[in-house]
Design an enzyme around this catalytic site. Structure first.
Site, short mmCIF file in Angstrom:
data_model
loop_
_atom_site.label_atom_id
_atom_site.label_comp_id
_atom_site.label_asym_id
_atom_site.label_seq_id
_atom_site.Cartn_x
_atom_site.Cartn_y
_atom_site.Cartn_z
N ARG A 143 0.84 -1.20 0.00
CA ARG A 143 0.00 0.00 0.00
C ARG A 143 0.88 1.26 0.00
O ARG A 143 0.57 2.23 -0.68
CB ARG A 143 -0.89 -0.03 1.23
CG ARG A 143 -1.95 1.04 1.32
CD ARG A 143 -2.72 0.74 2.60
NE ARG A 143 -3.75 1.69 2.93
CZ ARG A 143 -3.54 2.81 3.57
NH1 ARG A 143 -2.33 3.17 3.93
NH2 ARG A 143 -4.57 3.58 3.86
N TYR A 168 -24.02 4.78 1.77
CA TYR A 168 -22.83 5.63 1.58
C TYR A 168 -23.12 6.77 0.60
O TYR A 168 -22.61 7.88 0.77
CB TYR A 168 -21.65 4.77 1.07
CG TYR A 168 -21.10 3.87 2.14
CD1 TYR A 168 -20.19 4.36 3.09
CD2 TYR A 168 -21.49 2.54 2.24
CE1 TYR A 168 -19.69 3.54 4.09
CE2 TYR A 168 -21.00 1.71 3.24
CZ TYR A 168 -20.10 2.22 4.17
OH TYR A 168 -19.62 1.41 5.17
O1 CP3 Z 1 -12.22 -9.20 1.66
C1 CP3 Z 1 -11.21 -8.78 1.02
O2 CP3 Z 1 -10.05 -9.05 1.36
C2 CP3 Z 1 -11.45 -8.04 -0.28
C3 CP3 Z 1 -11.37 -6.64 -0.23
C4 CP3 Z 1 -12.50 -5.79 0.36
C5 CP3 Z 1 -12.24 -4.50 0.86
N1 CP3 Z 1 -13.43 -3.92 1.18
C6 CP3 Z 1 -10.91 -3.89 0.98
C7 CP3 Z 1 -10.73 -2.71 1.85
C8 CP3 Z 1 -13.88 -6.00 0.45
C9 CP3 Z 1 -14.68 -7.24 0.11
C10 CP3 Z 1 -14.46 -4.79 0.96
C11 CP3 Z 1 -15.91 -4.62 1.13
C12 CP3 Z 1 -16.41 -3.41 1.80
N2 CP3 Z 1 -15.93 -2.13 1.70
C13 CP3 Z 1 -17.56 -3.37 2.61
C14 CP3 Z 1 -18.46 -4.54 2.89
C15 CP3 Z 1 -17.91 -5.47 3.90
C16 CP3 Z 1 -17.76 -4.86 5.26
O3 CP3 Z 1 -16.63 -4.82 5.73
O4 CP3 Z 1 -18.78 -4.49 5.84
C17 CP3 Z 1 -17.74 -2.05 3.05
C18 CP3 Z 1 -18.83 -1.55 3.96
C19 CP3 Z 1 -16.70 -1.27 2.46
C20 CP3 Z 1 -16.50 0.19 2.56
C21 CP3 Z 1 -15.20 0.51 3.17
N3 CP3 Z 1 -13.98 0.39 2.54
C22 CP3 Z 1 -14.96 1.00 4.47
C23 CP3 Z 1 -16.04 1.27 5.51
C24 CP3 Z 1 -13.58 1.18 4.59
C25 CP3 Z 1 -12.85 1.82 5.74
C26 CP3 Z 1 -12.89 0.99 6.96
C27 CP3 Z 1 -11.65 0.18 7.05
O5 CP3 Z 1 -11.74 -1.01 7.43
O6 CP3 Z 1 -10.61 0.75 6.79
C28 CP3 Z 1 -12.97 0.75 3.38
C29 CP3 Z 1 -11.53 0.67 3.08
C30 CP3 Z 1 -10.97 -0.68 2.78
N4 CP3 Z 1 -11.53 -1.59 1.92
C31 CP3 Z 1 -9.75 -1.23 3.28
C32 CP3 Z 1 -9.59 -2.48 2.69
C33 CP3 Z 1 -8.43 -3.43 2.85
C34 CP3 Z 1 -8.77 -0.52 4.20
C35 CP3 Z 1 -8.10 0.52 3.38
C36 CP3 Z 1 -6.69 0.81 3.79
O7 CP3 Z 1 -5.76 0.07 3.41
O8 CP3 Z 1 -6.50 1.84 4.47
#
Ligand code: CP3
Length: 353
Positions: free
Chosen positions: A40, A153
């Site tokens: 990242r 969202y």
């Molecule tokens: O499962 C996996 O490994 C595949 C990747 C994946 C991500 N997001 C990567 C991610 C998947 C399947 C998601 C789905 C997702 N994204 C959902 C549904 C599942 C859930 O967790 O409820 C939702 C609501 C999101 C929206 C989202 N994206 C949020 C709320 C956030 C911030 C919160 C957090 O955990 O950081 C993200 C960012 C995100 N998506 C990260 C990852 C690895 C973290 C980003 C980073 O590296 O800073």
């Protein structure tokens, strides 16, 4: 296409006999892995990872290099779809996802159009690239958010504790929310079909916020649109079924209804007894889950005991894909995730004799 070397996950989704219970973990590629944080940093940002097929492939494979997981999941995010609909996704450091534009007034909602798939080509390129890199090791899962979860969202403009603007629209102007959900459902159907065409071998719909709805509103504003999506999905490629998993966090009280919308598998969070859930859904669907993600903060011994309890509660026979009841925490110890994978593989064989 290369023959699959390990199809245990796909077989369990279809309730076909398996030797052991397969496992993958929601958010298995992510910040709890130091190698993810390193990639990242190289990519510059989270969206930098998502939009580069090479980086997306690299981080998708990272958890598989550490643990003998039974499935890979596309590295991307559910919010790529509203971004392609023109809402302008960005990640403010330490604040989670945000949108530059929100859907709150009638004019913005009337102007909303189905996501142009060419803006999501980077996702389909990532799917093809990951399939090539996997070379048949395990199946690849594609995914999308549910229309209701995406609408949360799009209307709030980011995460929310109370869904104030969404609920205001739902109760005062339901026709506006229905318009957003309808356009989003059409977008998601085409988006998932394009992932399947690019090589996704199963797909999951994440309904993270459906559980925030009332009993009546859940059916009308979340479940109905997931049913519409599933009815429009490609279900077979090269003679092999492409299973669909639907996961409503907090949906335990609606399992019978969720099991009836045409999916092959229903995801459970950790608040439901999986043995009772199995009785309630009957032969209709497989189940996925339901390990409390925060149980990974225990010890390797307590993790093993908790895995054993869930496996015993499900009982004998196929139809269970082991998973966490929600995404893995960024503070989880990778060694504890490894202990869970090993325990599930070792302890589950007795239930498949
Ligand atoms: O499962 C996996 O490994 C595949 C990747 C994946 C991500 N997001 C990567 C991610 C998947 C399947 C998601 C789905 C997702 N994204 C959902 C549904 C599942 C859930 O967790 O409820 C939702 C609501 C999101 C929206 C989202 N994206 C949020 C709320 C956030 C911030 C919160 C957090 O955990 O950081 C993200 C960012 C995100 N998506 C990260 C990852 C690895 C973290 C980003 C980073 O590296 O800073």
């Amino acid at each position: 296409m290369t023959q699959l070397k390990n199809d245990t996950f796909l077989r369990a989704l279809l309730k076909q006999p398996v030797d052991y219970t397969p496992i993958w973990m929601m958010r298995q590629a992510g910040r709890y892995l130091p190698e993810y944080r390193a990639t990242r940093a190289k990519a510059g940002s989270f969206m930098g990872l998502c939009t580069s097929p090479d980086y997306a492939t690299e981080v998708t494979l990272q958890p598989l290099e550490r643990f003998p997981l039974d499935a890979a999941i596309l590295f991307s995010d559910i919010l790529t779809v509203p971004d392609a609909m023109g809402l302008g996704l960005y990640f403010a450091e330490g604040e989670g996802p945000k949108f530059e534009r929100t859907l709150r007034d009638e004019a913005a909602i009337q102007a909303l159009e189905v996501a142009p798939l060419e803006k999501l080509q980077y996702v389909f390129d990532a799917v093809s690239s990951i399939r090539r890199a996997l070379d048949g090791r395990v199946p690849l899962i594609g995914f999308s958010g549910s229309p209701f979860t995406l609408a949360c969202y799009m209307i709030e403009g980011g995460g929310s504790a109370d869904f104030r603007h969404v609920k205001a629209m739902l109760y005062a102007r339901p026709e506006l929310l229905h318009r957003i959900l309808q356009i989003t459902a059409q977008s998601v159907t085409a988006y998932l079909n394009a992932q399947i065409a690019a090589g996704a071998q199963a797909v999951q719909i994440f309904d993270t916020w459906g559980g925030a709805l009332s009993h009546a509103a859940y059916r009308e504003f979340s479940l109905a649109y997931m049913q519409q999506i599933i009815a429009g999905l490609t279900r077979e490629v090269d003679g092999r079924r492409v299973p669909v998993i639907v996961f409503t966090k907090g949906g335990g009280q609606w399992l019978e209804a969720i099991a009836g919308i045409g999916a092959d598998c229903v995801g459970l969070d950790w608040t439901t007894d999986i043995g009772l859930a199995r009785v309630r859904v009957g032969e209709q669907v497989a189940l996925q889950g339901n390990f409390d993600p925060n149980a990974l903060f225990g010890s390797p011994a307590s993790i093993e005991a908790e895995a054993a309890r869930i496996l015993a509660a499900y009982g004998h026979g196929s139809g269970h894909v082991f998973n966490l009841g929600h995404g893995i925490s960024q503070f989880a110890d990778p060694a504890h995730a490894g202990a869970l994978v090993d325990a599930v593989h070792r302890l589950s064989r007795q239930y498949h004799l």
